[in-house]
Write a protein that holds these residues in place. Sequence first.
Motif, PDB file in Angstrom:
ATOM      1  N   GLY A 248     -46.602  43.326 -10.327  1.00 46.27           N
ATOM      2  CA  GLY A 248     -47.844  42.766 -10.832  1.00 46.27           C
ATOM      3  C   GLY A 248     -47.760  42.145 -12.206  1.00 46.27           C
ATOM      4  O   GLY A 248     -48.786  42.015 -12.892  1.00 46.27           O
ATOM      5  N   GLY A 249     -46.548  41.785 -12.649  1.00 48.11           N
ATOM      6  CA  GLY A 249     -46.423  41.137 -13.948  1.00 48.11           C
ATOM      7  C   GLY A 249     -46.493  42.099 -15.114  1.00 48.11           C
ATOM      8  O   GLY A 249     -47.049  41.766 -16.172  1.00 48.11           O
ATOM      9  N   LEU A 250     -45.961  43.297 -14.947  1.00 50.42           N
ATOM     10  CA  LEU A 250     -45.958  44.297 -16.009  1.00 50.42           C
ATOM     11  C   LEU A 250     -44.870  43.988 -17.041  1.00 50.42           C
ATOM     12  O   LEU A 250     -44.097  43.043 -16.893  1.00 50.42           O
ATOM     13  N   GLY A 251     -44.809  44.812 -18.081  1.00 51.65           N
ATOM     14  CA  GLY A 251     -43.785  44.672 -19.110  1.00 51.65           C
ATOM     15  C   GLY A 251     -43.083  45.992 -19.341  1.00 51.65           C
ATOM     16  O   GLY A 251     -43.322  46.978 -18.642  1.00 51.65           O
ATOM     17  N   ALA A 252     -42.222  46.014 -20.346  1.00 50.56           N
ATOM     18  CA  ALA A 252     -41.466  47.228 -20.626  1.00 50.56           C
ATOM     19  C   ALA A 252     -41.034  47.256 -22.078  1.00 50.56           C
ATOM     20  O   ALA A 252     -40.808  46.214 -22.701  1.00 50.56           O
ATOM     21  N   CYS A 253     -40.917  48.461 -22.594  1.00 48.25           N
ATOM     22  CA  CYS A 253     -40.335  48.680 -23.917  1.00 48.25           C
ATOM     23  C   CYS A 253     -39.158  49.627 -23.746  1.00 48.25           C
ATOM     24  O   CYS A 253     -39.314  50.751 -23.252  1.00 48.25           O
ATOM     25  N   LEU A 254     -37.976  49.147 -24.125  1.00 45.78           N
ATOM     26  CA  LEU A 254     -36.747  49.929 -24.010  1.00 45.78           C
ATOM     27  C   LEU A 254     -36.398  50.531 -25.362  1.00 45.78           C
ATOM     28  O   LEU A 254     -36.737  49.979 -26.412  1.00 45.78           O
ATOM     29  N   ASP A 255     -35.704  51.644 -25.333  1.00 52.21           N
ATOM     30  CA  ASP A 255     -35.340  52.368 -26.551  1.00 52.21           C
ATOM     31  C   ASP A 255     -33.837  52.233 -26.786  1.00 52.21           C
ATOM     32  O   ASP A 255     -33.042  52.745 -26.001  1.00 52.21           O
ATOM     33  N   GLU A 256     -33.457  51.535 -27.847  1.00 54.56           N
ATOM     34  CA  GLU A 256     -32.030  51.350 -28.135  1.00 54.56           C
ATOM     35  C   GLU A 256     -31.320  52.683 -28.313  1.00 54.56           C
ATOM     36  O   GLU A 256     -30.164  52.840 -27.916  1.00 54.56           O
ATOM     37  N   ALA A 257     -32.005  53.666 -28.889  1.00 53.00           N
ATOM     38  CA  ALA A 257     -31.392  54.970 -29.122  1.00 53.00           C
ATOM     39  C   ALA A 257     -31.066  55.700 -27.818  1.00 53.00           C
ATOM     40  O   ALA A 257     -30.264  56.638 -27.816  1.00 53.00           O
ATOM     41  N   ALA A 258     -31.677  55.271 -26.701  1.00 57.69           N
ATOM     42  CA  ALA A 258     -31.408  55.911 -25.415  1.00 57.69           C
ATOM     43  C   ALA A 258     -30.113  55.424 -24.789  1.00 57.69           C
ATOM     44  O   ALA A 258     -29.583  56.073 -23.875  1.00 57.69           O
ATOM     45  N   LEU A 259     -29.602  54.282 -25.241  1.00 57.88           N
ATOM     46  CA  LEU A 259     -28.345  53.773 -24.686  1.00 57.88           C
ATOM     47  C   LEU A 259     -27.199  54.706 -25.065  1.00 57.88           C
ATOM     48  O   LEU A 259     -27.076  55.089 -26.237  1.00 57.88           O
ATOM     49  N   PRO A 260     -26.362  55.109 -24.124  1.00 59.85           N
ATOM     50  CA  PRO A 260     -25.229  55.978 -24.455  1.00 59.85           C
ATOM     51  C   PRO A 260     -24.339  55.331 -25.521  1.00 59.85           C
ATOM     52  O   PRO A 260     -24.004  54.151 -25.424  1.00 59.85           O
TER      53      PRO A 260
END
Length: 333
Positions: A248-260
């Motif tokens: 439905g055209g949503l978005g996202a916020c990713l967390d750089e600190a979560a990247l291994p």
Amino acid sequence: MRSAGKPRYASVMTDPADFSQSPPQEAAPLDEFSLIRRYFHHRQGDTVVLGPGDDGALLVPPAGQQLVMTQDTSLVDRHFPADMAPADVGYRCLAVNLSDLAAMGANPLWFLLSLTLPEVDEDWLAEFSRGMFELADQAGISLVGGDITRGPLAVSIQATGSVPPGLALRRDGARVGDQICLGGVTGAGLLGLEQWQAGQRHGPAIGHFRRPRPQWELGMALRGQASACIDISDGVLADLSHILQASGGLGACLDEAALPEDPPVLAGCSADKQRALQLQGGDDYLLLFTLPAAQPVPRGCYCLGQVDAQPGIRLRQRNGAVGALTVAGWQHF
């Protein structure tokens, strides 16, 4: 499984359409039916009544199940290097299709193989089929037919799996507040390709590039749990955008600190290179899925961020700053 077109080895036959004629040479090459019997007859599951060798396969669908079908074509020097070992080519080409079944939560059942060869090389065929069936046996999937023809090297596989009604994983079910999860460390596929192109032939990333591990077990475990799912073939950002658009055209916020940080498979890369590989690299064939906020993340997976209502994908950096990301990944054209 049948033969199609004029095979290159028909040059030793007086009539290419008549495969019963003997060549004038002292040693007769294998015809297409002999090739199929020698390299593509393999043990099959209980759902296969009739496999390769006839005009079609006879199959028994699992009772009460829906069927999931997918197809991918792999071209030499486009999807795999010309100098890749044939056993790895066979393994890799099947893995791509199994990854699609995994993304749907399907149990692998059957596959068809369409193989285009520039010439008949029995050593190549023996190794190709060995690698392909090695993975097929692991997944419990049966080769039930296909064809062989002459032309530039290409491998096309159509795979079928089964899933209980209403439990297939789809791309269009993500909701605001869902967790965005990954089935493992991404980036090894692209790094392995870059290392291969630089002349390397060994190492963790090369191993992943040669033989990615489709996550069909994880896909089936996510039935009734994940709200959306896709396999990472084009890169995290590109494939996540498919889920967001379909939902439905949503978005996202990713967390750089979560990247291994400094995973062994990305050893030797700078922090910036690791981030680029993990977010934009393709050919990982791991699962990217969304889970309701209260749902525990499966073992071996990790949460990378959250679905929100603002279109686009953003990254929260380690210093707390949030910036928009440009969606980039593998392009097929």
